[in-house]
Design a protein around this motif. Sequence first.
Motif, PDB file in Angstrom:
ATOM      1  N   ILE A 178       0.811  -1.230   0.026  1.00  0.00           N
ATOM      2  CA  ILE A 178       0.436   0.228   0.189  1.00  0.00           C
ATOM      3  C   ILE A 178       1.199   0.868  -0.075  1.00  0.00           C
ATOM      4  O   ILE A 178       0.277   2.432  -0.331  1.00  0.00           O
ATOM      5  N   ASN A 179       2.155   0.693  -0.031  1.00  0.00           N
ATOM      6  CA  ASN A 179       3.059   1.992  -0.314  1.00  0.00           C
ATOM      7  C   ASN A 179       3.232   3.401   1.478  1.00  0.00           C
ATOM      8  O   ASN A 179       2.951   4.816   0.935  1.00  0.00           O
ATOM      9  N   LYS A 180       3.103   2.337   2.500  1.00  0.00           N
ATOM     10  CA  LYS A 180       2.951   3.051   3.413  1.00  0.00           C
ATOM     11  C   LYS A 180       3.724   2.918   4.151  1.00  0.00           C
ATOM     12  O   LYS A 180       3.648   2.072   4.633  1.00  0.00           O
ATOM     13  N   ILE A 181       4.409   4.322   5.190  1.00  0.00           N
ATOM     14  CA  ILE A 181       5.250   4.182   6.503  1.00  0.00           C
ATOM     15  C   ILE A 181       4.047   5.029   7.351  1.00  0.00           C
ATOM     16  O   ILE A 181       3.713   5.454   7.488  1.00  0.00           O
ATOM     17  N   VAL A 182       4.379   4.081   8.783  1.00  0.00           N
ATOM     18  CA  VAL A 182       3.639   4.368   9.539  1.00  0.00           C
ATOM     19  C   VAL A 182       4.186   4.284  11.358  1.00  0.00           C
ATOM     20  O   VAL A 182       4.788   3.026  10.842  1.00  0.00           O
ATOM     21  N   THR A 183       3.271   5.341  12.214  1.00  0.00           N
ATOM     22  CA  THR A 183       4.194   4.711  13.031  1.00  0.00           C
ATOM     23  C   THR A 183       3.403   5.552  14.461  1.00  0.00           C
ATOM     24  O   THR A 183       2.272   6.713  13.839  1.00  0.00           O
ATOM     25  N   ASP A 184       2.804   4.952  15.264  1.00  0.00           N
ATOM     26  CA  ASP A 184       2.008   5.969  16.445  1.00  0.00           C
ATOM     27  C   ASP A 184       3.096   6.953  17.563  1.00  0.00           C
ATOM     28  O   ASP A 184       2.460   7.687  18.191  1.00  0.00           O
ATOM     29  N   ALA A 185       4.030   6.491  17.180  1.00  0.00           N
ATOM     30  CA  ALA A 185       5.195   7.246  18.268  1.00  0.00           C
ATOM     31  C   ALA A 185       5.183   8.607  17.820  1.00  0.00           C
ATOM     32  O   ALA A 185       4.608   8.941  16.565  1.00  0.00           O
ATOM     33  N   PHE A 186       6.361   9.503  18.416  1.00  0.00           N
ATOM     34  CA  PHE A 186       6.414  11.462  18.139  1.00  0.00           C
ATOM     35  C   PHE A 186       7.370  10.943  17.053  1.00  0.00           C
ATOM     36  O   PHE A 186       8.073  10.204  17.355  1.00  0.00           O
ATOM     37  N   VAL A 187       7.301  11.446  16.373  1.00  0.00           N
ATOM     38  CA  VAL A 187       7.703  11.480  14.984  1.00  0.00           C
ATOM     39  C   VAL A 187       8.433  13.517  14.809  1.00  0.00           C
ATOM     40  O   VAL A 187       7.382  14.320  14.920  1.00  0.00           O
ATOM     41  N   LYS A 188       9.395  13.684  13.774  1.00  0.00           N
ATOM     42  CA  LYS A 188       9.732  14.915  13.820  1.00  0.00           C
ATOM     43  C   LYS A 188      10.119  15.000  11.862  1.00  0.00           C
ATOM     44  O   LYS A 188      11.400  13.606  11.863  1.00  0.00           O
ATOM     45  N   ILE A 189       9.701  15.593  11.287  1.00  0.00           N
ATOM     46  CA  ILE A 189       9.821  15.783   9.844  1.00  0.00           C
ATOM     47  C   ILE A 189      10.651  17.344   9.723  1.00  0.00           C
ATOM     48  O   ILE A 189       9.606  17.940  10.363  1.00  0.00           O
ATOM     49  N   THR A 190      11.819  17.458   8.589  1.00  0.00           N
ATOM     50  CA  THR A 190      12.312  18.451   8.700  1.00  0.00           C
ATOM     51  C   THR A 190      12.725  18.348   6.965  1.00  0.00           C
ATOM     52  O   THR A 190      13.436  17.740   6.743  1.00  0.00           O
ATOM     53  N   LYS A 191      12.651  20.158   6.510  1.00  0.00           N
ATOM     54  CA  LYS A 191      12.892  19.980   5.874  1.00  0.00           C
ATOM     55  C   LYS A 191      13.388  20.952   5.712  1.00  0.00           C
ATOM     56  O   LYS A 191      12.896  22.262   6.136  1.00  0.00           O
ATOM     57  N   LYS A 192      14.853  21.549   5.696  1.00  0.00           N
ATOM     58  CA  LYS A 192      16.203  22.303   5.445  1.00  0.00           C
ATOM     59  C   LYS A 192      15.374  23.600   7.706  1.00  0.00           C
ATOM     60  O   LYS A 192      15.611  22.746   7.852  1.00  0.00           O
ATOM     61  N   ASN A 193      15.057  24.461   7.027  1.00  0.00           N
ATOM     62  CA  ASN A 193      14.496  25.383   8.175  1.00  0.00           C
ATOM     63  C   ASN A 193      12.934  24.553   9.098  1.00  0.00           C
ATOM     64  O   ASN A 193      12.678  25.205   9.934  1.00  0.00           O
ATOM     65  N   ASP A 194      12.353  24.014   8.499  1.00  0.00           N
ATOM     66  CA  ASP A 194      10.854  23.633   8.602  1.00  0.00           C
ATOM     67  C   ASP A 194      10.924  22.584   9.402  1.00  0.00           C
ATOM     68  O   ASP A 194      11.299  21.296   8.581  1.00  0.00           O
ATOM     69  N   ILE A 195      10.592  22.250  10.834  1.00  0.00           N
ATOM     70  CA  ILE A 195      10.148  21.742  11.279  1.00  0.00           C
ATOM     71  C   ILE A 195       9.083  21.055  11.641  1.00  0.00           C
ATOM     72  O   ILE A 195       8.326  21.916  11.992  1.00  0.00           O
ATOM     73  N   ILE A 196       8.445  19.996  11.829  1.00  0.00           N
ATOM     74  CA  ILE A 196       7.001  19.039  12.062  1.00  0.00           C
ATOM     75  C   ILE A 196       6.998  18.524  13.520  1.00  0.00           C
ATOM     76  O   ILE A 196       7.793  17.482  12.629  1.00  0.00           O
ATOM     77  N   THR A 197       6.523  18.357  14.279  1.00  0.00           N
ATOM     78  CA  THR A 197       6.380  16.804  15.361  1.00  0.00           C
ATOM     79  C   THR A 197       5.124  16.876  15.364  1.00  0.00           C
ATOM     80  O   THR A 197       3.633  18.165  14.738  1.00  0.00           O
ATOM     81  N   GLY A 198       4.716  15.235  15.842  1.00  0.00           N
ATOM     82  CA  GLY A 198       3.628  15.252  16.340  1.00  0.00           C
ATOM     83  C   GLY A 198       3.709  13.466  16.535  1.00  0.00           C
ATOM     84  O   GLY A 198       4.778  13.357  16.274  1.00  0.00           O
ATOM     85  N   TYR A 199       2.009  12.750  16.609  1.00  0.00           N
ATOM     86  CA  TYR A 199       2.288  11.842  16.989  1.00  0.00           C
ATOM     87  C   TYR A 199       1.632  11.249  15.923  1.00  0.00           C
ATOM     88  O   TYR A 199       0.047  11.568  15.471  1.00  0.00           O
ATOM     89  N   CYS A 200       1.032   9.736  15.808  1.00  0.00           N
ATOM     90  CA  CYS A 200       0.400   8.859  14.673  1.00  0.00           C
ATOM     91  C   CYS A 200       0.779   9.626  13.949  1.00  0.00           C
ATOM     92  O   CYS A 200      -0.251  10.378  12.797  1.00  0.00           O
ATOM     93  N   LEU A 201       1.679   9.545  12.731  1.00  0.00           N
ATOM     94  CA  LEU A 201       2.030   9.370  11.296  1.00  0.00           C
ATOM     95  C   LEU A 201       1.720   8.041   9.899  1.00  0.00           C
ATOM     96  O   LEU A 201       1.949   7.413  10.282  1.00  0.00           O
ATOM     97  N   GLU A 202       1.128   9.013   9.299  1.00  0.00           N
ATOM     98  CA  GLU A 202       1.270   8.104   8.191  1.00  0.00           C
ATOM     99  C   GLU A 202       2.103   8.680   6.861  1.00  0.00           C
ATOM    100  O   GLU A 202       1.309   9.375   6.738  1.00  0.00           O
ATOM    101  N   THR A 203       1.945   8.273   6.141  1.00  0.00           N
ATOM    102  CA  THR A 203       2.918   8.787   4.911  1.00  0.00           C
ATOM    103  C   THR A 203       3.202   7.625   3.716  1.00  0.00           C
ATOM    104  O   THR A 203       3.377   6.469   3.779  1.00  0.00           O
ATOM    105  N   ASP A 204       3.780   7.941   2.895  1.00  0.00           N
ATOM    106  CA  ASP A 204       3.832   7.566   1.819  1.00  0.00           C
ATOM    107  C   ASP A 204       5.794   6.955   1.569  1.00  0.00           C
ATOM    108  O   ASP A 204       6.161   7.738   2.567  1.00  0.00           O
ATOM    109  N   SER A 205       6.128   6.464   1.277  1.00  0.00           N
ATOM    110  CA  SER A 205       8.019   6.578   1.481  1.00  0.00           C
ATOM    111  C   SER A 205       8.356   7.408   0.621  1.00  0.00           C
ATOM    112  O   SER A 205       9.878   7.903   0.818  1.00  0.00           O
ATOM    113  N   GLU A 206       7.745   8.345  -0.471  1.00  0.00           N
ATOM    114  CA  GLU A 206       8.367   9.616  -1.135  1.00  0.00           C
ATOM    115  C   GLU A 206       8.883  10.971   0.094  1.00  0.00           C
ATOM    116  O   GLU A 206       8.779  11.638   0.368  1.00  0.00           O
ATOM    117  N   LEU A 207       7.646  10.186   1.741  1.00  0.00           N
ATOM    118  CA  LEU A 207       7.173  11.554   1.938  1.00  0.00           C
ATOM    119  C   LEU A 207       6.728  12.747   0.805  1.00  0.00           C
ATOM    120  O   LEU A 207       6.611  13.956   2.266  1.00  0.00           O
TER     121      LEU A 207
END
Length: 183
Positions: free
Chosen positions: A131-160
Motif C-alpha cells: 500500500i506504499n505506506k509508512i505508519v507509526t503511533d510514536a513521536f515523529v519529527k519531520i525536517t526539511k531545511k529550516n521547517d520542522i513538524i512534530t507530533g504523533y501517529c504518522l501515516e505517509t508514503d515512502s517519498e514522504l
Amino acid sequence: MKIIITKIIIFLSVLVLSCSIEETQPPQVSPQETPDQILENSTIVLTVSGIKSTVIKANYLIKYEKKDVTLARVIQADFFDKDGKHISVLTADSGFIHEQRQDMEVQGNVLVVTDDGLKLETASLRWDPKINKIVTDAFVKITKKNDIITGYCLETDSELKNIKVKKNVKGKLEELTTEMTTP
C-alpha cells in the motif's frame, strides 16, 4: 560451539523482543527455537509485481522461515517507486522483516531521508510496500531545511510526499510552498 550459538540467539532474541512497536506485537520466537539461518552483512530484496520496492541491508540477520520472520540488526533500507527509481533511504537499529508479506517493522533511532532532503525521525515505524505506506503511533519529527513538524501517529508514503501527522501536531515553518498551502 552449539552452546555459544544458542546463547547468542537467546541474547539477541531477548534484546530484539524487548523493544516494542506500537502498531503490532513483535513476532514470538522462543529461545528453544533454532533459526534456519544466521547471516552477517546480508541483503534482502523485496518486490511488488516483480519490480524492486525495497532493498534491505543488515549487519546481522536471524531467519525463521516457518514463522516468516527475519530479525535484523543495524538496518539500511533503500526504497524505490513503482518504476524502480530510488526515492528514499531508511536506517534503524533493529527490526523484523516479513519476506512473504513483503513488509518490515523497525525500531531504534529510525531515520528516513528522501532523495530531495526531507527527514523523518522516530523511535519506530512499519513499512508496507503493497500500500506504499509508512505508519507509526510514536513521536515523529519531520525536517526539511529550516521547517520542522512534530507530533504523533504518522501515516505517509515512502517519498514522504503525502504526510499525515494525526496527534499533537506542532511546527515551525519558514518556507511555505504552494504544495503546503494548497488544500
